[in-house]
Design a protein around this motif. Structure first.
Motif, PDB file in Angstrom:
ATOM      1  N   LEU A 144     -19.249 -55.583  29.406  1.00  0.00           N
ATOM      2  CA  LEU A 144     -19.778 -56.207  28.195  1.00  0.00           C
ATOM      3  C   LEU A 144     -18.674 -56.253  27.139  1.00  0.00           C
ATOM      4  N   MET A 145     -18.230 -57.468  26.840  1.00  0.00           N
ATOM      5  CA  MET A 145     -17.111 -57.700  25.915  1.00  0.00           C
ATOM      6  C   MET A 145     -17.675 -58.292  24.622  1.00  0.00           C
ATOM      7  N   VAL A 146     -17.194 -57.804  23.502  1.00  0.00           N
ATOM      8  CA  VAL A 146     -17.777 -58.233  22.232  1.00  0.00           C
ATOM      9  C   VAL A 146     -16.710 -58.692  21.248  1.00  0.00           C
ATOM     10  N   HIS A 147     -16.864 -59.928  20.795  1.00  0.00           N
ATOM     11  CA  HIS A 147     -16.057 -60.414  19.676  1.00  0.00           C
ATOM     12  C   HIS A 147     -16.598 -59.789  18.397  1.00  0.00           C
ATOM     13  N   ALA A 148     -15.760 -59.059  17.680  1.00  0.00           N
ATOM     14  CA  ALA A 148     -16.108 -58.526  16.360  1.00  0.00           C
ATOM     15  C   ALA A 148     -14.812 -58.108  15.703  1.00  0.00           C
ATOM     16  N   ASN A 149     -14.599 -58.505  14.469  1.00  0.00           N
ATOM     17  CA  ASN A 149     -13.377 -58.067  13.784  1.00  0.00           C
ATOM     18  C   ASN A 149     -13.634 -57.485  12.406  1.00  0.00           C
ATOM     19  N   ALA A 150     -14.903 -57.448  12.006  1.00  0.00           N
ATOM     20  CA  ALA A 150     -15.259 -56.848  10.717  1.00  0.00           C
ATOM     21  C   ALA A 150     -15.897 -55.480  10.955  1.00  0.00           C
ATOM     22  N   LEU A 151     -15.701 -54.593  10.001  1.00  0.00           N
ATOM     23  CA  LEU A 151     -16.193 -53.218  10.151  1.00  0.00           C
ATOM     24  C   LEU A 151     -17.695 -53.185  10.446  1.00  0.00           C
ATOM     25  N   ASP A 152     -18.494 -53.929   9.664  1.00  0.00           N
ATOM     26  CA  ASP A 152     -19.952 -53.869   9.868  1.00  0.00           C
ATOM     27  C   ASP A 152     -20.333 -54.391  11.259  1.00  0.00           C
ATOM     28  N   MET A 153     -19.650 -55.436  11.733  1.00  0.00           N
ATOM     29  CA  MET A 153     -19.966 -56.003  13.050  1.00  0.00           C
ATOM     30  C   MET A 153     -19.518 -55.047  14.171  1.00  0.00           C
ATOM     31  N   GLN A 154     -18.365 -54.444  13.997  1.00  0.00           N
ATOM     32  CA  GLN A 154     -17.883 -53.510  15.033  1.00  0.00           C
ATOM     33  C   GLN A 154     -18.783 -52.279  15.115  1.00  0.00           C
TER      34      GLN A 154
END
Ligand SMILES: [Zn+2]
Length: 500
Positions: free
Chosen positions: A253-263
């Protein structure tokens, strides 16, 4: 950010992988070489490596008798595993306009797709994972006579979420048919008319992606670029169901996220890999060092053994377009077909630069655009600090360049994998950790270490013969003598875009 970046993400393919082992041919004996392989504490000099049927048959510190083998003199050279880039997009002819009917553009697209896998190999990248693939592009990539071994993720966006948010409403669900309905967003983002709810649960979507032969499922936790925060994202509850389904089917499971809240959502959902560095620090944006909240988040990433791709080249790949000498870099002639390189110099080719930075490429608007880009995207500086912090926690780092992160000619296949390693070095990561990131760590992360990642008997013979020691200088990764692909030695310069 803009609509073009999202256009990268056009489709999930349903293609079976080509057979990995395809180059039997003549055995190969690499003689008297220094072997660098992550399972060894130190490089070992005066080694003999025999390759048969595309795999490593023997590694020895004394001469091997193999009269039928082709010999490669490794004196004074360094043998490493081929590099793996765990984050690429091979379906995009970089910088060319989307949906053009101009035959000259179509010709350049063909030239791009013919050269792209060779450019990866030119920089020693012998394995890639395509995180958002389009069927045609992925097929073109693996149809080329010489190409890195390639895997792909299936993409599972939520209804109306990124990257669908940029796409044509009438056709986007034909392109991304593995979308997931998020019950928490039901009122504002209902299931499209006519869709069968049973086909858009996390379980149903993962089952379809598993059947398609993908290695991984990719989702996006992205509520908007910069200061935007209005795009729908998956809830933690749905993410947990998705996690359970991917585990059941043996998919990453790979997740695009680059903001603190999203990560943070990604960490709560126990994902396998976060495929971007944390560079949007939300309200902590202007703080020096590594603020406590970022440090806590990174410790959680580490404690939960979540993979982390820093993708330090995402933002420089865009801002590099402002460098007036970028296209004069002699390496561009090695990885970009001549006609495309010539076209990159034209006014037409500046469409994406204008879209990002303003209409007149030489105006004050450009400088203002750059200032805003630095402020909004927070530059790679945050990402570098976060990466260094994770390294110090003992995190096994991963190599993933996100080439191309946008339709920018500032990202080029292979060259950006190299630049990503260079950026890791600039962030203060030791060369041994960069070596591991591009070899054994990526192989382990993608559960491919039975076949890849080290120079040991039985592994696939994707190897690099380097003229310099990559544990002494990161620049050694650009001093490749020979790329060995499934046991076939390929002189580097024959892979160049300007090869005669
Ligand atoms: Zn990407």
């Amino acid at each position: 950010m803009n609509r073009s970046i999202a256009l990268l993400a056009l489709a999930s393919a349903n293609l079976a992988l080509p057979a990995h082992v395809h180059a039997a041919g003549q055995p190969l004996l690499i003689e008297n070489v220094t072997v660098l392989s992550a399972e060894q504490a130190q490089p070992r000099g005066n080694q003999y490596v025999l390759v048969r049927d595309g795999r490593i048959a023997a590694v020895s510190d004394s001469a091997i008798a193999a009269p039928d083998a082709r010999k490669l003199d490794g004196s004074g050279k360094f043998l490493t595993p081929g590099l793996m880039d765990g984050h690429v997009h091979v379906s995009n002819a970089i910088g060319l306009p989307f949906g053009s009917s101009d035959p000259a553009i179509a010709t350049m697209e063909q030239q791009f797709f013919a050269q792209q896998p060779r450019s990866y190999l030119y920089f020693g990248v012998t394995q890639v994972v395509d995180l958002i693939n389009m069927p045609q592009g992925f097929a073109q990539f693996t149809a080329q006579p010489r190409h890195p071994d390639a895997w792909r993720c299936g993409v599972a966006p939520v209804v109306d979420g990124y990257p669908l948010v940029f796409m044509d409403k009438a056709t986007r669900y034909q392109v991304f048919n593995d979308y997931i309905f998020e019950p928490k967003n039901a009122r504002e983002h209902p299931l499209p008319a006519g869709a069968n709810p049973a086909e858009h649960t996390p379980e149903a979507v993962v089952e379809r992606i598993a059947k398609s032969g993908a290695l991984c499922v990719k989702i996006t936790l992205e509520d908007g670029f910069g200061d935007l925060n209005s795009w729908p994202v998956m809830s933690v509850e749905t993410l947990r169901r998705l996690r359970a389904a991917t585990t059941q089917h043996g998919l990453l499971l790979m997740v695009h996220a680059n903001a603190l809240d999203m990560q943070r959502i990604a960490v709560e959902g126990n994902v396998d890999v976060i495929v971007h560095g944390v560079w949007n620090w939300n309200e902590l944006q202007n703080q020096p060092g590594v603020p406590a909240a970022i440090a806590t988040h990174l410790r959680n990433v580490h404690d939960k053994k979540i993979g982390y791709q820093a993708t330090l080249r995402v933002i420089p790949g865009v801002t590099d377009m402002l460098d007036p000498n970028l296209l004069e870099d002699p390496v561009y002639a090695k990885v970009v077909p001549p006609a495309i390189l010539k076209w990159y110099h034209t006014d037409d080719a500046q469409w994406f630069k204008r879209e990002i930075f303003g209409s007149n490429p030489n105006s004050a608007a450009i400088l203002e655009g750059r200032r805003q880009a630095d402020a909004n995207w927070a530059t790679s500086e945050h990402g570098m600090r976060a990466l260094r912090y994770l390294y110090e926690l003992g995190q096994p780092l991963l190599l993933g360049s996100d080439t191309p992160s946008a339709p920018t000619y500032g990202n080029q296949p292979g060259y950006d994998t190299f630049k990503e390693m260079r950026a890791m070095a600039q962030a203060g990561i030791p060369l041994s950790a960069i070596f591991a990131a591009g070899t054994i760590n990526n192989a382990r992360q993608f559960k491919l270490d039975k076949d890849y990642g080290t120079i040991e008997k039985g592994k696939i013979a994707n190897l690099l013969l380097l003229e310099a020691n990559p544990l002494a200088s990161v620049e050694a990764w650009s001093r490749i003598d020979t790329v060995i692909l499934h046991g076939e030695p390929i002189a580097r310069e024959t892979l160049a875009a300007d090869a005669k």
